[in-house]
Design a protein around this motif. Structure first.
Motif, mmCIF file in Angstrom:
data_model
loop_
_atom_site.group_PDB
_atom_site.id
_atom_site.type_symbol
_atom_site.label_atom_id
_atom_site.label_comp_id
_atom_site.label_asym_id
_atom_site.label_seq_id
_atom_site.Cartn_x
_atom_site.Cartn_y
_atom_site.Cartn_z
ATOM 1 N N ALA A 94 0.851 -1.193 0.000
ATOM 2 C CA ALA A 94 0.000 0.000 0.000
ATOM 3 C C ALA A 94 0.881 1.236 0.000
ATOM 4 N N ASP A 95 0.422 2.272 -0.684
ATOM 5 C CA ASP A 95 1.123 3.553 -0.713
ATOM 6 C C ASP A 95 2.572 3.405 -1.150
ATOM 7 N N GLY A 96 2.817 2.478 -2.089
ATOM 8 C CA GLY A 96 4.156 2.314 -2.651
ATOM 9 C C GLY A 96 5.135 1.545 -1.797
ATOM 10 N N ALA A 97 4.679 1.006 -0.663
ATOM 11 C CA ALA A 97 5.574 0.277 0.237
ATOM 12 C C ALA A 97 5.083 -1.151 0.429
ATOM 13 N N LEU A 98 6.034 -2.057 0.525
ATOM 14 C CA LEU A 98 5.736 -3.457 0.847
ATOM 15 C C LEU A 98 6.049 -3.657 2.321
ATOM 16 N N THR A 99 5.058 -4.075 3.089
ATOM 17 C CA THR A 99 5.237 -4.233 4.530
ATOM 18 C C THR A 99 5.087 -5.693 4.918
ATOM 19 N N ILE A 100 6.137 -6.226 5.520
ATOM 20 C CA ILE A 100 6.177 -7.624 5.970
ATOM 21 C C ILE A 100 6.103 -7.620 7.495
ATOM 22 N N ARG A 101 5.222 -8.428 8.040
ATOM 23 C CA ARG A 101 5.095 -8.541 9.498
ATOM 24 C C ARG A 101 5.407 -9.968 9.914
ATOM 25 N N VAL A 102 6.331 -10.097 10.830
ATOM 26 C CA VAL A 102 6.754 -11.434 11.238
ATOM 27 C C VAL A 102 7.104 -11.439 12.724
ATOM 28 N N THR A 103 6.745 -12.502 13.401
ATOM 29 C CA THR A 103 7.169 -12.747 14.772
ATOM 30 C C THR A 103 8.015 -14.013 14.751
ATOM 31 N N PRO A 104 9.327 -13.878 14.697
ATOM 32 C CA PRO A 104 10.185 -15.054 14.497
ATOM 33 C C PRO A 104 10.066 -16.052 15.646
ATOM 34 N N ASP A 105 10.134 -17.332 15.303
ATOM 35 C CA ASP A 105 10.138 -18.378 16.323
ATOM 36 C C ASP A 105 11.550 -18.900 16.565
ATOM 37 N N ALA A 106 12.538 -18.165 16.052
ATOM 38 C CA ALA A 106 13.939 -18.542 16.240
ATOM 39 C C ALA A 106 14.773 -17.271 16.356
ATOM 40 N N ASP A 107 15.995 -17.421 16.843
ATOM 41 C CA ASP A 107 16.869 -16.261 17.018
ATOM 42 C C ASP A 107 17.258 -15.622 15.691
ATOM 43 N N SER A 108 17.321 -16.453 14.634
ATOM 44 C CA SER A 108 17.620 -15.928 13.302
ATOM 45 C C SER A 108 16.615 -16.506 12.315
ATOM 46 N N VAL A 109 16.076 -15.635 11.472
ATOM 47 C CA VAL A 109 15.249 -16.094 10.361
ATOM 48 C C VAL A 109 15.699 -15.373 9.099
ATOM 49 N N TRP A 110 15.461 -16.002 7.981
ATOM 50 C CA TRP A 110 15.797 -15.416 6.690
ATOM 51 C C TRP A 110 14.503 -15.088 5.956
ATOM 52 N N LEU A 111 14.488 -13.955 5.303
ATOM 53 C CA LEU A 111 13.338 -13.545 4.492
ATOM 54 C C LEU A 111 13.802 -13.299 3.070
ATOM 55 N N ALA A 112 12.972 -13.683 2.110
ATOM 56 C CA ALA A 112 13.370 -13.567 0.707
ATOM 57 C C ALA A 112 12.144 -13.425 -0.183
ATOM 58 N N TYR A 113 12.389 -12.904 -1.375
ATOM 59 C CA TYR A 113 11.335 -12.745 -2.381
ATOM 60 C C TYR A 113 10.792 -14.114 -2.786
ATOM 61 N N PHE A 114 11.693 -15.080 -2.924
ATOM 62 C CA PHE A 114 11.327 -16.478 -3.121
ATOM 63 C C PHE A 114 12.419 -17.306 -2.464
ATOM 64 N N ALA A 115 12.133 -18.565 -2.162
ATOM 65 C CA ALA A 115 13.139 -19.428 -1.540
ATOM 66 C C ALA A 115 14.429 -19.391 -2.358
ATOM 67 N N PRO A 116 15.533 -18.920 -1.789
ATOM 68 C CA PRO A 116 16.774 -18.770 -2.558
ATOM 69 C C PRO A 116 17.335 -20.118 -3.020
ATOM 70 N N TYR A 117 18.095 -20.082 -4.091
ATOM 71 C CA TYR A 117 18.881 -21.232 -4.521
ATOM 72 C C TYR A 117 20.324 -20.750 -4.606
ATOM 73 N N SER A 118 21.097 -21.052 -3.572
ATOM 74 C CA SER A 118 22.426 -20.467 -3.427
ATOM 75 C C SER A 118 23.410 -21.057 -4.430
ATOM 76 N N MET A 119 24.504 -20.353 -4.662
ATOM 77 C CA MET A 119 25.550 -20.877 -5.523
ATOM 78 C C MET A 119 26.200 -22.108 -4.896
ATOM 79 N N GLU A 120 26.246 -22.177 -3.562
ATOM 80 C CA GLU A 120 26.774 -23.385 -2.927
ATOM 81 C C GLU A 120 25.871 -24.580 -3.215
ATOM 82 N N ARG A 121 24.560 -24.379 -3.147
ATOM 83 C CA ARG A 121 23.652 -25.474 -3.495
ATOM 84 C C ARG A 121 23.807 -25.833 -4.973
#
Length: 380
Positions: A94-121
């Motif tokens: 809305a209003d030109g902004a993308l707003t993501i709301r998350v309450t992580p269930d872990a100390d670190s979480v990763w967020l991405a446009y789509f599930a990444p496929y890394s160069m290592e993979r």
């Protein structure tokens, strides 16, 4: 120190992309970084640390200027704590902004446009598949950043099939598709795979754009070049990836080719053909539609009602690979598109379109090809 002071966002890793512009407690103002030497942007991938159990608001303020702002409508971001299972989280545009709301269930979480496929993979995939019986690996050449352009060759049959993916690096579902296709094609217990390997020789490039993939680009390589607009005249300075692959195609010939992509805005799986090429033949068109309709019959995730407009006669853009290959070799060629969002025909509230569905689609495309392979005339 309040708990919120320990929360941080980082993206200094393979395919990472985000800039932190500011924060107010647990609300972060973010921006997606443009592809190098380009105005394209839409891919994001970052790590949120120190927020376990804390509601966090992530506001991407430059979303309206992204390459495909229609892609944000009904879109939900991907989130993972273990980088194995990716789930969709509440996301609003809305209003030109993308707003993501998350309450992580872990100390670190990763967020991405789509599930990444890394160069290592990617390297793990190439090593694993290259080690299978009857598979050969070759380095076709180097990218501008000095990374390898990997080619896997599988099978011994007379038909020549080319599969290549991720010309646009942010479309990571394309390499998930590749993983599924390669796993099926090398399965010694799969009758379809055994038959395909006997009847065709497959030349497979799992990742056409390693530099853009590692740099966290949406659409371009290290020089800011869209590889899928280079197939009419690739050069070492702008598009060595296309130059090396097309040179090998000229040596092998092509009977069937599939270019694997993701589409930001359209919430369906579909293919695009080559209707507007100057050298179009009715037989080419018949075989293309035979493949398309066979896949639609086999796979409920695939449909033919929605897709891209069809080019007028003689008006196809020959700088795009599917058009160039169909025109150049008289082959059947197709561009496969998967959604960044969900498949609106078969929605999955938890995962949306996912790596797992991409992999299964890759396997299913081989099944459709198996059905029509005898109809394809071998060029060489």
């Amino acid at each position: 120190m309040s708990h919120s002071d320990s929360i941080s966002i980082s993206s200094g890793f393979d395919s990472g992309n985000i800039a932190v512009l500011g924060r107010d407690g647990t609300t972060f103002d973010l921006a997606i970084v443009k592809d190098h030497e380009s105005d394209f942007y839409q891919w994001f991938h970052f790590r949120l640390s120190g927020a376990k159990g804390v509601p966090v608001t992530l506001r991407i303020g430059n979303a309206a200027g992204a390459a495909y702002p229609d892609g944000w409508k009904d879109y939900r971001a991907c989130c993972s704590a273990d980088r194995q299972v990716w789930r969709r989280v509440p996301t609003d545009y809305a209003d030109g902004a993308l707003t993501i709301r998350v309450t992580p269930d872990a100390d670190s979480v990763w967020l991405a446009y789509f599930a990444p496929y890394s160069m290592e993979r990617h390297h793990d995939l190439v090593a694993r598949i290259a080690g299978a019986p009857g598979v050969s690996h070759e380095r076709l050449g180097a990218t501008l950043d000095g990374q390898d352009i990997d080619l896997l060759t599988i099978g011994e049959g007379p038909k020549t099939v080319w599969l290549y993916a991720r010309q646009h690096p942010g479309e990571s579902m394309a390499e998930w598709w590749m993983e599924g296709a390669l796993e099926r094609l090398t399965d010694p217990h799969d009758a379809v795979a055994r038959s395909l390997r006997q009847r065709a020789t497959f030349h497979i490039v799992p990742n056409m754009n390693p530099d853009g993939s590692r740099r966290g680009h949406l659409r371009t390589n290290a020089a800011g070049v869209n590889l899928n607009r280079e197939w009419h005249e690739p050069t070492p300075e702008r598009s060595p990836e296309v130059l090396h692959v097309l040179a090998r195609m000229d040596r092998t010939g092509v009977d069937f080719a599939m270019d694997v992509h993701g589409d930001e805005a359209i919430p369906y799986v579909f293919i695009a053909g080559f209707e507007g090429i100057p050298n179009w033949t009715e037989e080419q068109g018949r075989l293309y539609h035979l493949f398309r309709d066979t896949l639609a019959r086999r796979c409920p995730d695939f449909q033919t009602r929605r897709g891209y407009p069809i080019a007028a006669k003689g008006k196809a853009n020959l700088s795009m690979s599917t058009n160039q290959l169909a025109n150049r070799f008289g082959c059947v060629a197709a561009t496969l598109e998967m959604p960044f969002k969900d498949n609106a025909d078969l929605p999955d509230a938890a995962h949306g379109w996912s790596p797992e569905r991409s992999k299964r689609l890759g396997a299913e495309c081989l099944g459709a090809l198996h059905e029509i392979l005898d109809d394809l005339p071998a060029k060489r």
